[in-house]
Enzyme design. Structure first.
Site, mmCIF file in Angstrom:
data_model
loop_
_atom_site.group_PDB
_atom_site.id
_atom_site.type_symbol
_atom_site.label_atom_id
_atom_site.label_comp_id
_atom_site.label_asym_id
_atom_site.label_seq_id
_atom_site.Cartn_x
_atom_site.Cartn_y
_atom_site.Cartn_z
ATOM 1 N N GLU A 254 12.238 2.147 -3.099
ATOM 2 C CA GLU A 254 11.977 3.478 -2.516
ATOM 3 C C GLU A 254 12.739 3.654 -1.212
ATOM 4 O O GLU A 254 13.189 4.746 -0.883
ATOM 5 C CB GLU A 254 10.459 3.674 -2.334
ATOM 6 C CG GLU A 254 9.776 3.893 -3.679
ATOM 7 C CD GLU A 254 8.324 3.438 -3.753
ATOM 8 O OE1 GLU A 254 7.693 3.228 -2.694
ATOM 9 O OE2 GLU A 254 7.821 3.274 -4.889
ATOM 10 N N GLU B 26 11.949 -6.166 -8.802
ATOM 11 C CA GLU B 26 11.197 -4.974 -9.176
ATOM 12 C C GLU B 26 12.111 -4.007 -9.924
ATOM 13 O O GLU B 26 12.840 -3.229 -9.295
ATOM 14 C CB GLU B 26 10.654 -4.273 -7.927
ATOM 15 C CG GLU B 26 9.723 -5.136 -7.103
ATOM 16 C CD GLU B 26 8.783 -4.276 -6.258
ATOM 17 O OE1 GLU B 26 7.576 -4.378 -6.465
ATOM 18 O OE2 GLU B 26 9.271 -3.487 -5.430
ATOM 19 N N GLY C 294 1.812 -2.486 -6.261
ATOM 20 C CA GLY C 294 1.637 -1.179 -5.623
ATOM 21 C C GLY C 294 0.261 -0.618 -5.957
ATOM 22 O O GLY C 294 -0.742 -0.968 -5.334
ATOM 23 N N GLY C 295 0.208 0.239 -6.977
ATOM 24 C CA GLY C 295 -1.027 0.945 -7.332
ATOM 25 C C GLY C 295 -2.276 0.074 -7.364
ATOM 26 O O GLY C 295 -3.299 0.425 -6.766
ATOM 27 N N TRP D 198 0.824 -1.219 0.000
ATOM 28 C CA TRP D 198 0.000 0.000 0.000
ATOM 29 C C TRP D 198 0.858 1.269 0.000
ATOM 30 O O TRP D 198 0.338 2.358 -0.216
ATOM 31 C CB TRP D 198 -0.914 0.017 1.226
ATOM 32 C CG TRP D 198 -1.979 -1.033 1.245
ATOM 33 C CD1 TRP D 198 -2.153 -2.076 0.379
ATOM 34 C CD2 TRP D 198 -3.043 -1.140 2.205
ATOM 35 N NE1 TRP D 198 -3.242 -2.831 0.738
ATOM 36 C CE2 TRP D 198 -3.810 -2.287 1.866
ATOM 37 C CE3 TRP D 198 -3.423 -0.407 3.329
ATOM 38 C CZ2 TRP D 198 -4.919 -2.686 2.599
ATOM 39 C CZ3 TRP D 198 -4.532 -0.811 4.061
ATOM 40 C CH2 TRP D 198 -5.272 -1.931 3.692
#
Ligand code: PGA
Length: 252
Positions: A98, A168, A235-236, A10
């Site tokens: 990230e 990723e 993710g999204g 999330w």
């Protein structure tokens, strides 16, 4: 046997109420999730305890998105692996790009986190992947190999057996630019061969390697069809209950 997994990251989205609502929506759809697919939700830390209570007695599992590199003590703002485990969570994502990029998490730091996760009975979902420039310079195999050599290949084979991997490519995360099924398969096959060389054929065969980066129901079928892609770190599309559950149905 390696598992088919769909894990939703999330990121920093959804306040507590929105998160509980999303989990409710996913739970309402859970009868649609194929029996052989494991489903994991990785909300922000503040949701972990409530979400674990919510999913008790269901097939849904909860993961943190990170944990501290230290066991405990004067580290203001950090959340330790044992704290994550105490919420009932079984998984923790470690080394997301990230975290590497914005919080300067090096492989050394990540290895400490992986060890603490394992010590606290968590399954680490360890991320690796190259940046766009490294892809364009044909350095992507080397970059991923180094990331793995500096982290999970330093584990004992027993410890490694609890690791889930996620490839990723950074250029595909949140960009709508997905790796093609061939690009994904090529890297996953390479990673599996490295696992076999470092540990054993059995270890390679039994490790789940997830793909992440703009994975959604419209492209997941082709990706999940690849022999070395065992699911996705999403993710999204994990923020929309229908899309997230739809993804679990796209394994062939
Ligand atoms: P994305 O993110 O699906 O939004 O590209 C994937 C991830 O960062 O785990």
């Amino acid at each position: 046997m390696r598992q088919k997994i769909v894990a939703g990251n999330w990121k920093m989205n959804n306040d507590l109420n929105q998160g509980l609502e999303l989990a409710d929506e996913i739970m309402k759809l859970q009868s649609e999730i194929p029996e052989d697919v494991s489903v994991i939700m990785a909300p922000p830390f503040i949701h972990l305890a409530d979400l674990n209570r919510k999913v008790q007695n269901t097939r849904l599992k909860i993961s943190a998105q990170n944990c501290a590199a230290e066991e405990k003590g004067a580290f203001t703002g950090e959340v330790s692996a044992s704290m994550v485990r105490s919420t009932g969570s079984e998984y923790v994502i470690i080394g997301h790009s990230e975290r590497r990029a914005y919080y300067h998490e090096t492989d050394d730091i990540l290895l400490k986190k992986i060890n603490l996760a394992l010590k606290n009975d968590l399954y680490p979902i360890v991320c690796c992947g190259e940046q766009l420039e490294q892809r364009e310079n044909n350095q992507y195999f080397k970059v991923v190999q180094e990331q793995l050599e500096n982290t999970i290949f330093k584990l004992s084979s027993e410890a490694f057996s609890r690791v889930i991997l996620a490839y990723e490519p950074v250029w595909a995360i949140g960009t709508s630019k997905t790796a093609t099924p061939d690009e994904g398969q090529e890297m996953h096959k390479f990673i599996r061969k490295l696992i076999s060389d470092n540990f054993s054929d059995d270890a390679a065969e039994n490790t789940s390697i997830l793909y992440g980066g703009s994975c959604k129901p419209s492209n997941s079928e082709e990706l999940f069809k690849q022999p070395d892609i065992d699911g996705g770190l999403i993710g999204g599309a994990s923020l929309k209950s229908k899309d997230f559950v739809e993804l679990t149905k796209t394994f062939s």
